[in-house]
Write an enzyme that holds these catalytic residues in place. Sequence first.
Site, PDB file in Angstrom:
ATOM      1  N   GLU A 101      -2.928  12.563  -8.179  1.00  8.58           N
ATOM      2  CA  GLU A 101      -1.712  11.995  -8.768  1.00  8.58           C
ATOM      3  C   GLU A 101      -0.941  13.036  -9.572  1.00  8.58           C
ATOM      4  OE1 GLU A 101      -0.351   8.341 -11.746  1.00  8.58           O
ATOM      5  OE2 GLU A 101      -2.327   9.252 -11.978  1.00  8.58           O
TER       6      GLU A 101
ATOM      7  N   ASP B  81       2.873   7.551  -8.479  1.00  3.82           N
ATOM      8  CA  ASP B  81       3.259   6.777  -9.652  1.00  3.82           C
ATOM      9  C   ASP B  81       4.756   6.971  -9.862  1.00  3.82           C
ATOM     10  OD1 ASP B  81       3.816   5.997 -12.362  1.00  3.82           O
ATOM     11  OD2 ASP B  81       1.659   6.050 -12.753  1.00  3.82           O
TER      12      ASP B  81
ATOM     13  N   GLN C 290       2.018   3.189  -8.227  1.00  2.56           N
ATOM     14  CA  GLN C 290       1.982   2.578  -9.554  1.00  2.56           C
ATOM     15  C   GLN C 290       3.397   2.544 -10.129  1.00  2.56           C
ATOM     16  OE1 GLN C 290      -1.016   5.192 -11.317  1.00  2.56           O
ATOM     17  NE2 GLN C 290      -2.494   3.512 -11.293  1.00  2.56           N
TER      18      GLN C 290
ATOM     19  N   GLU D  51       0.827  -0.279 -14.237  1.00  2.00           N
ATOM     20  CA  GLU D  51       0.243   0.584 -15.257  1.00  2.00           C
ATOM     21  C   GLU D  51       1.281   0.835 -16.347  1.00  2.00           C
ATOM     22  OE1 GLU D  51      -2.692   4.436 -15.191  1.00  2.00           O
ATOM     23  OE2 GLU D  51      -0.685   4.718 -14.361  1.00  2.00           O
TER      24      GLU D  51
END
Length: 268
Positions: free
Chosen positions: A143, A178, A206, A242
């Site tokens: 990530e 993300d 995310q 998140e």
Amino acid sequence: MPRFAANLSMLYNELPFLDRFKAAADDGFQAVEYLFPYAFEAGELAARLKAHGLQQVLFNAPPGDWDAGERGLACLPGREVEFAEGIERALVYAQALSCPRVHVMAGLVPPDASPEAARTTYVYNLRQAARLAGSVGVNLLIEPINPRDMPGFFLSRQDQAHALVAEIGEPNVQVQMDLYHAQIVEGDLAMKIRQYLPTGRVGHIQIAGVPERHEPDVGELHHPYLFALLDDLGYGGWIGCEYRPRRGAVPGGTSDGLGWIRPWLPKR
């Protein structure tokens, strides 16, 4: 239609961790993710998942000494043995929780290590870990994280992550995209999604509001447009929620802030 996973490290913080599973299920979530499971026995976590009809879709491999500021070991020369032991531990949990993916944090580049040494170490560690994870049917995710939230982190850009996946060359290594981090570092999210989703290398997504990392209906992004785009492109994976609820640890604070997601969650 988007499928959302509650991130129990950030949501429902008014409750003890083990009680957050029930709270997420009561709000209509069918899946959960969180940072680390290692403070609890795997069997205890598995029992919570089963009791509340939840899927475990993601957690992180051991990051080193988190309380001392470490944020992963993968790029740290000289820590290869500790990294491998952490992967073995993560895979034990992944199998016990029927979790198909584990996020491997890259780590902060050591001040005494060259960028080349950090990259060589990272690629070697991920290759070895991927082969072990593949033997038990688990995907590893990498990530990019924005340098404002995590200065010095080895991995910050989508193009960097996808180049590393190609270099590692293992089919079970994918990118955890993300959108919060990607917006801060790069922006142009719709085009980034159109560019990278068709490659098959995006294994998990995310979200959070930008810039404060609150609910996705707060801030500069229009998430309904991005959700529709993901649907149009055929994304069938999970979207991890998140973010930090605006009401923090106030009782009911997480649930009260879920108006943005109600159209996509089953009715209670």
